[in-house]
Write an enzyme that holds these catalytic residues in place. Structure first.
Site, PDB file in Angstrom:
ATOM      1  N   LEU A  19       2.161  -8.362  -2.157  1.00 30.32           N
ATOM      2  CA  LEU A  19       3.000  -7.287  -2.688  1.00 30.32           C
ATOM      3  C   LEU A  19       3.653  -6.473  -1.579  1.00 30.32           C
ATOM      4  O   LEU A  19       4.711  -5.880  -1.774  1.00 30.32           O
ATOM      5  CB  LEU A  19       2.164  -6.368  -3.583  1.00 30.32           C
ATOM      6  CG  LEU A  19       1.476  -7.035  -4.781  1.00 30.32           C
ATOM      7  CD1 LEU A  19       0.583  -6.041  -5.498  1.00 30.32           C
ATOM      8  CD2 LEU A  19       2.506  -7.622  -5.732  1.00 30.32           C
ATOM      9  N   GLY A  22       1.575  -3.298   5.726  1.00 26.16           N
ATOM     10  CA  GLY A  22       1.810  -2.189   6.638  1.00 26.16           C
ATOM     11  C   GLY A  22       1.161  -2.474   7.970  1.00 26.16           C
ATOM     12  O   GLY A  22       0.844  -3.625   8.296  1.00 26.16           O
ATOM     13  N   ALA A  25      -2.796  -3.004   6.873  1.00 28.57           N
ATOM     14  CA  ALA A  25      -3.250  -3.669   5.654  1.00 28.57           C
ATOM     15  C   ALA A  25      -2.136  -4.466   4.987  1.00 28.57           C
ATOM     16  O   ALA A  25      -0.948  -4.213   5.185  1.00 28.57           O
ATOM     17  CB  ALA A  25      -3.797  -2.636   4.673  1.00 28.57           C
ATOM     18  N   LYS A  43      -6.179  -4.424  -1.499  1.00 31.80           N
ATOM     19  CA  LYS A  43      -5.701  -3.988  -0.190  1.00 31.80           C
ATOM     20  C   LYS A  43      -6.618  -4.609   0.862  1.00 31.80           C
ATOM     21  O   LYS A  43      -7.810  -4.301   0.920  1.00 31.80           O
ATOM     22  CB  LYS A  43      -5.732  -2.462  -0.107  1.00 31.80           C
ATOM     23  CG  LYS A  43      -5.144  -1.867   1.162  1.00 31.80           C
ATOM     24  CD  LYS A  43      -5.140  -0.341   1.031  1.00 31.80           C
ATOM     25  CE  LYS A  43      -4.503   0.321   2.231  1.00 31.80           C
ATOM     26  NZ  LYS A  43      -4.476   1.803   2.079  1.00 31.80           N
ATOM     27  N   ASP A 136       0.443  11.039   3.362  1.00 30.51           N
ATOM     28  CA  ASP A 136       1.430   9.951   3.492  1.00 30.51           C
ATOM     29  C   ASP A 136       2.207   9.798   2.189  1.00 30.51           C
ATOM     30  O   ASP A 136       2.344   8.713   1.644  1.00 30.51           O
ATOM     31  CB  ASP A 136       0.720   8.641   3.856  1.00 30.51           C
ATOM     32  CG  ASP A 136       1.719   7.564   4.333  1.00 30.51           C
ATOM     33  OD1 ASP A 136       2.846   7.935   4.726  1.00 30.51           O
ATOM     34  OD2 ASP A 136       1.380   6.381   4.281  1.00 30.51           O
TER      35      ASP A 136
END
Length: 419
Positions: A19, A22, A25, A43, A136
């Protein structure tokens, strides 16, 4: 999936499509290896990518998510680890992220942005009460279908510091020039006020959390919730009673207030049959409110005509008071716009601007004929402003998608932050 990019293996889950990824992860869609085939998001964090600080941050994130339970925050269902990875098993959100949603529609109508903002504010308030900061907040981290935490500049389709390069971005961030809304932006007065206060460069003058949660555009009072229907029913019962007693203006006001809770109640209801029954009931109340609107308009006509002559006299008596005269001219403009059919927020803003100035003038005015006329003018304008506000509420109720979208559009709307 291309060779060499197969997702890692996890005991109880089958990981499928990637999906996103970053620095630390990668997130995959996955299915539980049971009969239920429950969809989740996994994740996957590589241990090799973590230094001591980032490992501590991850453990803090896990600890927080384990204890946080809120309808607008993604739920951590479980976490696992092996020699190479740490796995966070998260609630699956089928609507994608807010960034993709905004890009697909370019800009969002203000009422849709408000629905999103209400859910964001609700989640932020919950975190704030627990002394938790997200740190964030951005559109990519806001998932549709249960995790809405951040207001993007969704109304305009771009961020306040949108730039073509990092150098341009840095220049805009360091600039002391006040942030401005895009030229030609048509947003309500409350929406504009909130945006500019959120985008205030000086943190000491920026809107506080407390002020944000109480802001009229956020309007948490009318956020879809389990209490919406109860509040609507209580108000509509009062409206019906006032209607039966012949108190038309009071009945109209109560019907409009009830509709402000009925529409969120429709959004909150998940059962299709009950939702449709509720829509039909609301349409009946809207029809009665329309009838009352016409009756109240007729009742007000004579009163408003009398107020016009009073306003003209007051204008002549205020030639020596430029500020008062300017406020009366704004009021005259508002009345003229309304009578020409401009029953909208721009006209309401004019009423509010003039009333703000006239109330200040009244406080400073000495006893006498001008003060008496000024008091009458303020009462008349307040009455007109309240009546206009009710007309706008009714129109928004009638045009709200919840009253006219068919069943096929339900799933689309639920992924548009409208549930």
């Amino acid at each position: 999936m291309a060779a060499g990019f197969a997702p890692p293996k996890l005991k109880d889950f089958i990981l499928t499509e990637k999906l996103g990824s970053g620095t630390y992860a990668t997130v995959y869609k996955a299915f539980r290896k049971t009969d239920s085939r429950e969809a989740v998001a996994v994740k996957v964090v590589s241990k090799k990518s973590l230094n001591k600080t980032s490992m501590e941050n991850l453990l803090t994130e896990i600890e927080i998510l384990k204890t946080v339970r809120h309808p607008h925050i993604v739920q951590l269902k479980d976490f696992q680890w092996d020699s190479d990875h740490i796995y966070l098993i998260l609630e699956w959100c089928s609507g994608g992220d807010l960034s993709s949603f905004i890009r697909s529609r370019r800009i969002l109508p203000e009422r849709v942005a408000r629905r999103c903002l209400q859910q964001i504010a609700c989640a932020l308030q919950f975190l704030h009460e627990k002394n938790i900061s997200h740190l964030d907040l951005k559109p990519q981290n806001i998932l549709l279908s249960g995790n809405v935490l951040k207001l993007a500049e969704a109304l305009f389709g771009r961020a306040p510091f949108a730039s073509r390069s990092f150098a341009e971005l840095e220049e805009k961030i360091r600039s002391e020039k006040p942030v401005e809304l895009p030229s030609g932006a048509r947003v309500s007065r409350d929406c504009r006020d909130l945006l500019l206060r959120l985008l205030e460069r000086d943190p000491d003058t920026r809107i506080t959390f407390h002020e944000f949660f109480l802001h009229p555009f956020v309007d948490l009072e009318h956020m879809p919730s389990a209490e919406s229907l109860g509040k609507a029913k209580a108000l509509v019962m009062q409206a019906v009673q006032k209607d039966q007693d012949g108190e038309r203006s009071a009945a109209l006001s109560l019907y409009c207030s009830a509709l402000e809770h009925f529409v969120p109640a429709i959004h909150y209801e998940t059962d299709r049959l009950r939702k449709e029954a509720l829509r039909q009931k609301v349409n009946q109340y809207v029809s009665r409110a329309e009838e009352l609107k016409a009756l109240v308009r007729s009742d007000n006509k004579i009163t408003f005509e009398a107020a016009k002559s009073t306003r003209n006299i007051l204008i002549e008596m205020s030639r020596d008071h430029p500020r008062l005269l300017a406020a009366l001219e704004v009021a005259s403009t508002a009345v003229a716009q309304e009578e020409s059919g401009a029953e909208d927020y721009d006209t309401l803003d004019l009423y509010q601007q003039s009333l703000g100035e006239l109330l200040l003038a009244l406080a400073a005015e000495a006893q006498g004929r001008r003060r008496e006329l000024l008091h009458l003018e303020i009462k008349s304008l307040m009455s007109r402003a309240e009546y206009l506000k009710e007309l706008i509420k009714m129109r928004e109720t009638q045009t709200d998608e919840s009253l006219k979208k068919d069943a096929a559009a339900e799933s689309v709307r639920s992924s548009c932050c409208l549930q």
